[in-house]
Design an enzyme around this catalytic site. Structure first.
Site, PDB file in Angstrom:
ATOM      1  N   ILE A  62      21.273  59.203  30.080  1.00  7.95           N
ATOM      2  CA  ILE A  62      22.283  58.269  29.960  1.00  7.95           C
ATOM      3  C   ILE A  62      22.073  56.976  29.402  1.00  7.95           C
ATOM      4  CG2 ILE A  62      23.881  59.529  31.478  1.00  7.95           C
ATOM      5  CD1 ILE A  62      23.127  57.481  33.887  1.00  7.95           C
ATOM      6  N   GLY A  63      20.574  56.768  29.183  1.00  8.18           N
ATOM      7  CA  GLY A  63      20.240  55.569  28.698  1.00  8.18           C
ATOM      8  C   GLY A  63      18.850  55.633  28.456  1.00  8.18           C
ATOM      9  N   LYS A  64      18.346  54.599  27.544  1.00  4.61           N
ATOM     10  CA  LYS A  64      16.668  54.808  27.057  1.00  4.61           C
ATOM     11  C   LYS A  64      16.403  53.400  27.385  1.00  4.61           C
ATOM     12  CE  LYS A  64      16.035  58.663  24.041  1.00  4.61           C
ATOM     13  NZ  LYS A  64      14.938  59.233  25.110  1.00  4.61           N
ATOM     14  N   GLY A  65      15.242  53.088  27.818  1.00  2.00           N
ATOM     15  CA  GLY A  65      14.770  51.653  27.981  1.00  2.00           C
ATOM     16  C   GLY A  65      13.263  51.837  27.329  1.00  2.00           C
ATOM     17  N   GLU A  66      12.618  50.439  27.142  1.00  2.00           N
ATOM     18  CA  GLU A  66      11.186  50.860  26.808  1.00  2.00           C
ATOM     19  C   GLU A  66      10.357  51.322  27.527  1.00  2.00           C
ATOM     20  OE1 GLU A  66       9.985  46.461  26.408  1.00  2.00           O
ATOM     21  OE2 GLU A  66      11.995  45.795  25.367  1.00  2.00           O
ATOM     22  N   PHE A  67      10.732  51.394  29.201  1.00  2.00           N
ATOM     23  CA  PHE A  67      10.059  51.955  30.143  1.00  2.00           C
ATOM     24  C   PHE A  67      10.030  53.568  30.197  1.00  2.00           C
ATOM     25  CE2 PHE A  67      13.953  50.845  31.662  1.00  2.00           C
ATOM     26  CZ  PHE A  67      14.645  52.466  32.261  1.00  2.00           C
ATOM     27  N   ASP A  93      13.524  56.771  30.449  1.00  2.00           N
ATOM     28  CA  ASP A  93      14.805  57.297  30.573  1.00  2.00           C
ATOM     29  C   ASP A  93      15.416  57.037  31.643  1.00  2.00           C
ATOM     30  OD1 ASP A  93      14.220  58.330  27.786  1.00  2.00           O
ATOM     31  OD2 ASP A  93      13.649  60.085  28.436  1.00  2.00           O
ATOM     32  N   LYS A 139      15.945  56.512  37.050  1.00  2.00           N
ATOM     33  CA  LYS A 139      15.087  55.917  36.119  1.00  2.00           C
ATOM     34  C   LYS A 139      13.772  56.694  36.211  1.00  2.00           C
ATOM     35  CE  LYS A 139      16.196  50.819  35.899  1.00  2.00           C
ATOM     36  NZ  LYS A 139      16.016  49.662  36.590  1.00  2.00           N
ATOM     37  N   ASP A 191      17.730  37.292  36.482  1.00  2.00           N
ATOM     38  CA  ASP A 191      17.939  37.924  35.103  1.00  2.00           C
ATOM     39  C   ASP A 191      19.494  38.365  35.185  1.00  2.00           C
ATOM     40  OD1 ASP A 191      17.735  39.021  32.778  1.00  2.00           O
ATOM     41  OD2 ASP A 191      16.728  40.763  33.208  1.00  2.00           O
TER      42      ASP A 191
END
Length: 450
Positions: A201-206, A208, A222, A314
């Site tokens: 449902i999402g991708k990050g630098e770290f 999925d 995560k 943040d």
């Protein structure tokens, strides 16, 4: 329950250590791994009245459950407690003394920067095996390849496979605690067998973010594969074990898998990030009451962090998620620290960060208040990027000279006044989140948002 154990107050969360089928009608059956909430102590201190996640109440045996605790602040958790970083060959040999066959550690290679060295004690000597890093894989013999150091160590723990000995006992780096042990001790370790990963449902630098199913409940997961990144996310997970509020995304637990990395399991927020929610719906769908409710949801979460001495660092609409029933919850605790911490946080989102935090790395609840003012502007502009038409390099110089954004179109004047108070240059003159919540409640009760 031993006579030494303190009575658990109502509201205490416990995790089941064993299955309990119940023997009497008033008992509350549960399975190992279930989370239960204490309702009251009974006359017999060995039994508690508790409720499960669907609200059913009954009696449970105290010795079948473990109290969930926050992971202790200040502990250095490690996925790789045997990893000692930059130490020399001689230092490694001293650490592996007295000799004990199978005692091992991993260090960064001094001769081959970017590679690692596995040091193993074997029959009175220490053998040093170069771990070659090539094409994003690790190998000792260039026959068997591994995704990361955890996989490599796991492999040689079960089979020597050409080494002088299989890896039997890790030499733990002083001052670190194995993450799996600490999450288990404090009641946050989940079982991989109970988790089904369904879709990305999402991708990050770290890695999925995946939609998952944990024992029949939708969850967000995560999935962090890389050693170094997983190590950084441990800090986020350990902060989340200490926080509990209806407007904070709730941690459900952590899975540490030697073979495949770290999984952080949280409640699933069906409607995604607040910034996307605002942009996709806009003014025609979302009225002033809805915008104020989101503002209050976030403010209540931040008042809780303020009261517990945590600084988020943040806060932005991208880091607020919306649940199925339209409740906004603050997430992304990757930079969250106890208020006393002054660590450098690397790249900071310039448009959301208070001037003193950018300039001097001075983070406090009052720098979060500045970010909250920017977030209010995002909410009332339906997800626009702050400081429109101002080049990024010009934002800080202009802000430090006293520039404040104009109100978004249609923003009630009284809400804009709240934003401007958040953007006071002197942090000491900014309101607290407690004061901000009182102001927003006043606006709501008097219907001044219309």
């Amino acid at each position: 329950m031993s006579g030494m154990q303190a009575v658990w107050p109502s509201g205490t969360e416990c995790i089941a250590k064993y299955n309990f089928h119940g023997t009497a009608e008033q008992d509350l059956p549960f399975s190992k791994g279930d989370v239960l909430t204490i309702v009251a102590v009974t006359k017999d201190p060995n039994w508690y009245k508790a409720k499960n996640k669907v609200g059913r109440e009954g009696i449970i045996p105290a010795n079948y459950v473990q109290k969930r605790e926050g992971v202790k602040a200040g502990i250095k958790l490690s996925l790789m407690p045997w990893f000692h970083g930059k130490i020399t060959r001689e230092q490694a040999e001293r650490l592996l003394y007295p000799p004990e066959t199978g005692l091992f550690l991993v260090r960064e290679s001094t001769n081959y920067p970017g590679d690692y060295t596995l040091c193993v004690s074997c029959e009175g000597k220490v053998e040093h095996y170069r771990i070659i890093y090539s094409s994003s894989k690790l190998s000792i013999d260039e026959e068997v390849y591994f995704e990361n150091l955890m996989q490599l160590v796991e492999h040689y723990t079960t089979d020597a496979d050409g080494l002088c000995s299989r890896l039997i006992k890790p030499k733990v780096m002083e001052g670190t605690v194995a993450a799996q042990d600490e999450f288990s001790r404090s009641g946050w370790a989940l079982n991989m067998k109970d988790l089904k990963l369904l879709q990305i449902i999402g991708k990050g630098e770290f890695g999925d973010v995946m939609l998952g199913d944990y024992r029949g409940n939708k969850v967000a997961v995560k999935c962090i594969k890389n050693d170094a990144t997983a190590q950084a996310f441990l800090a986020e997970a350990s902060v989340m074990t200490q926080l509990r509020h209806s407007n904070l995304v709730q941690l459900l637990g952590v899975i540490v898998e030697e073979k495949s990395g770290l999984y952080i399991v949280t409640e699933y927020m069906a409607k995604g990030s607040l910034v996307d929610y605002l942009r996709s719906r806009g003014r025609s769908v979302l009225g002033g009451d809805c915008l104020l409710k989101f503002s209050l949801d976030v403010c209540e979460a931040m008042e809780y962090l303020e009261a517990n001495n945590f600084v988020h660092r943040d806060l932005a609409a991208r880091n607020v998620l919306v649940s199925e029933d339209n409740i906004a919850k603050v997430s992304d605790f990757g930079l969250t620290k106890e208020a006393s911490s002054t660590q450098d946080t690397g790249k900071l989102p310039v448009k959301w960060t208070a001037p003193e935090a950018l300039r001097e790395k001075k983070f406090s609840t009052k720098s979060d208040v500045w970010s909250f003012g920017i977030l209010l502007w995002e909410i009332y502009s339906f997800g626009r990027v702050p400081y429109p038409r101002i080049p990024l390099k010009d934002v800080v110089p202009r802000v430090e000279k006293g520039y404040k954004m104009d109100p978004p179109d249609g923003c009630p004047a009284i809400v804009y006044e709240v934003m401007k108070k958040c953007w006071t240059l002197d942090p000491g003159h900014r309101p607290s989140f407690h004061q901000l919540r009182e102001q927003l409640v006043h606006i709501k009760e008097k219907e001044l948002y219309l």
